[in-house]
Scaffold this motif. Structure first.
Motif, PDB file in Angstrom:
ATOM      1  N   ILE A 188     -41.338   8.076  32.413  1.00 38.33           N
ATOM      2  CA  ILE A 188     -40.527   8.193  33.640  1.00 38.33           C
ATOM      3  C   ILE A 188     -39.163   8.817  33.358  1.00 38.33           C
ATOM      4  O   ILE A 188     -38.507   9.307  34.289  1.00 38.33           O
ATOM      5  CB  ILE A 188     -40.354   6.845  34.345  1.00 38.33           C
ATOM      6  N   ASP A 189     -38.711   8.791  32.105  1.00 37.67           N
ATOM      7  CA  ASP A 189     -37.515   9.509  31.658  1.00 37.67           C
ATOM      8  C   ASP A 189     -36.285   9.257  32.536  1.00 37.67           C
ATOM      9  O   ASP A 189     -35.669  10.199  33.037  1.00 37.67           O
ATOM     10  CB  ASP A 189     -37.825  11.006  31.623  1.00 37.67           C
ATOM     11  N   PRO A 190     -35.889   7.994  32.745  1.00 34.71           N
ATOM     12  CA  PRO A 190     -34.749   7.734  33.635  1.00 34.71           C
ATOM     13  C   PRO A 190     -33.430   8.166  33.011  1.00 34.71           C
ATOM     14  O   PRO A 190     -33.223   8.058  31.808  1.00 34.71           O
ATOM     15  CB  PRO A 190     -34.793   6.213  33.810  1.00 34.71           C
ATOM     16  N   GLN A 191     -32.528   8.649  33.841  1.00 38.58           N
ATOM     17  CA  GLN A 191     -31.199   9.003  33.366  1.00 38.58           C
ATOM     18  C   GLN A 191     -30.307   7.769  33.270  1.00 38.58           C
ATOM     19  O   GLN A 191     -29.422   7.709  32.425  1.00 38.58           O
ATOM     20  CB  GLN A 191     -30.580  10.046  34.301  1.00 38.58           C
ATOM     21  N   LEU A 205     -34.327   0.924  25.863  1.00 38.74           N
ATOM     22  CA  LEU A 205     -33.513   1.736  26.769  1.00 38.74           C
ATOM     23  C   LEU A 205     -32.553   2.613  25.980  1.00 38.74           C
ATOM     24  O   LEU A 205     -32.370   3.799  26.294  1.00 38.74           O
ATOM     25  CB  LEU A 205     -32.746   0.840  27.739  1.00 38.74           C
ATOM     26  N   ASN A 206     -31.952   2.054  24.955  1.00 38.78           N
ATOM     27  CA  ASN A 206     -31.034   2.815  24.121  1.00 38.78           C
ATOM     28  C   ASN A 206     -31.755   3.940  23.389  1.00 38.78           C
ATOM     29  O   ASN A 206     -31.267   5.078  23.314  1.00 38.78           O
ATOM     30  CB  ASN A 206     -30.349   1.881  23.114  1.00 38.78           C
ATOM     31  N   GLU A 207     -32.939   3.647  22.862  1.00 40.86           N
ATOM     32  CA  GLU A 207     -33.707   4.662  22.146  1.00 40.86           C
ATOM     33  C   GLU A 207     -34.162   5.790  23.065  1.00 40.86           C
ATOM     34  O   GLU A 207     -34.401   6.911  22.601  1.00 40.86           O
ATOM     35  CB  GLU A 207     -34.913   4.008  21.472  1.00 40.86           C
ATOM     36  N   SER A 208     -34.290   5.506  24.359  1.00 40.26           N
ATOM     37  CA  SER A 208     -34.714   6.539  25.309  1.00 40.26           C
ATOM     38  C   SER A 208     -33.524   7.302  25.899  1.00 40.26           C
ATOM     39  O   SER A 208     -33.694   8.115  26.801  1.00 40.26           O
ATOM     40  CB  SER A 208     -35.525   5.909  26.447  1.00 40.26           C
ATOM     41  N   TRP A 209     -32.332   7.042  25.387  1.00 41.48           N
ATOM     42  CA  TRP A 209     -31.101   7.710  25.841  1.00 41.48           C
ATOM     43  C   TRP A 209     -30.854   7.473  27.327  1.00 41.48           C
ATOM     44  O   TRP A 209     -30.441   8.369  28.067  1.00 41.48           O
ATOM     45  CB  TRP A 209     -31.163   9.207  25.532  1.00 41.48           C
ATOM     46  N   THR A 210     -31.105   6.252  27.746  1.00 39.36           N
ATOM     47  CA  THR A 210     -30.860   5.873  29.138  1.00 39.36           C
ATOM     48  C   THR A 210     -29.547   5.109  29.230  1.00 39.36           C
ATOM     49  O   THR A 210     -29.328   4.140  28.497  1.00 39.36           O
ATOM     50  CB  THR A 210     -32.006   4.979  29.662  1.00 39.36           C
ATOM     51  N   ASP A 211     -28.659   5.540  30.104  1.00 38.18           N
ATOM     52  CA  ASP A 211     -27.399   4.836  30.318  1.00 38.18           C
ATOM     53  C   ASP A 211     -27.674   3.551  31.099  1.00 38.18           C
ATOM     54  O   ASP A 211     -28.300   3.591  32.162  1.00 38.18           O
ATOM     55  CB  ASP A 211     -26.416   5.699  31.104  1.00 38.18           C
TER      56      ASP A 211
END
Length: 274
Positions: free
Chosen positions: A215-218, A238-244
């Motif tokens: 889903i690649d959330p920002q 969440l951190n590993e997926s670069w999600t703020d």
């Protein structure tokens, strides 16, 4: 890889005459234009509440937070100049989602309540007769207001709803209960989203690596429950997926001002950071 997007992070310090560390914000007006919508994740100490506003179509409230946060909820709605609520949508029967529903009716006129049959049976056996009542169903598509489309992705046995909010080209995924099978189903759709509201206050083993990658959330939002701790493994993923990650109960209300193909993120501190 994150998709290209325009993101502005602003902070309102509307202090009036206050000089203390705690911000004293009198009111917030987004001066919304046509086809603009504001989605605000309210900074309640306990519970979840999301306010949606547009220029001409009033306000919709998704969940009401815990009764322990009653004063905060009413103060925030007044701060955002809410006079009445077209709809109140209850997505879960837990007290942290629906605890202020009855209290809310003493402060604001509400035209319609939206909920699943499971939520009504579990928490609200009776609703005032003057309120219009709409039941939600899985795979249903509806319009919260002209610019805001909703797709109900799942309703659990307990009545908890997972849904997609679509505003122009912006998609906000609001996860209900932690459900790995549902995450797999959503991931397989191939649909990316701008914003993820994390399921069940960040507890348990939800928000899997595969799900977040798909889903690649920002950005992600996590509310607070008094009996639930945010899972360290969820935060790591969440951190590993670069999600703020945004925590309204820590940093203040988090508002998205959305117009078609862009959105601005606005944080509104209403108390000392905690």
């Amino acid at each position: 890889m994150k998709r290209l997007f325009t993101l502005l992070i602003s902070t309102f310090f509307l202090m009036g005459a206050a000089t203390s560390v705690e911000a004293s914000i009198q009111s917030v007006d987004f001066h919304l234009r046509n086809h603009e919508v504001a989605v605000t994740f309210l900074d309640l100490s306990i519970g979840e509440a999301i306010l949606i506003q547009s220029k001409d179509q009033g306000a919709v409230l998704i969940n009401t937070g815990s009764s322990r946060s009653e004063k905060e909820l009413i103060d925030r709605l007044q701060m955002f100049k809410v006079k009445e609520l077209r709809k109140v949508w209850l997505t879960n029967a837990d007290e942290a989602y629906a605890g202020n529903f009855s209290n809310l009716l003493h402060y604001f006129e509400v035209e319609e309540v939206v909920l699943s049959e499971g939520v009504e049976k579990a928490f609200l056996p009776s609703i005032p007769s003057h309120l219009q009542k709409t039941h939600l169903h899985e795979n249903q598509q509806l319009e919260l207001m002209e610019e805001v489309k909703v797709e109900i992705l799942n309703i659990s046995k307990a009545g908890s709803a997972t849904f997609m909010l679509s505003l122009g080209s912006q998609d906000l995924l609001m996860m209900g209960e932690t459900n790995l099978d549902l995450e797999e189903k959503i991931a397989s759709s191939g649909k990316a989203v701008e914003v993820l509201k994390v399921a069940n206050f960040g507890a348990g083993n939800g928000s899997s690596t595969e799900f977040l990658s798909a889903i690649d959330p920002q950005m992600a939002v996590i509310f607070r429950h008094n009996n639930i701790d945010v899972s360290e493994s969820v935060l790591e993923r969440l951190n590993e997926s670069w999600t703020d990650v945004y925590y309204p109960y820590r940093i203040g209300s988090v508002s998205l001002r959305i117009q078609n193909d862009r959105y601005d993120v606005i944080t509104i501190p209403t108390k000392e950071t905690r």
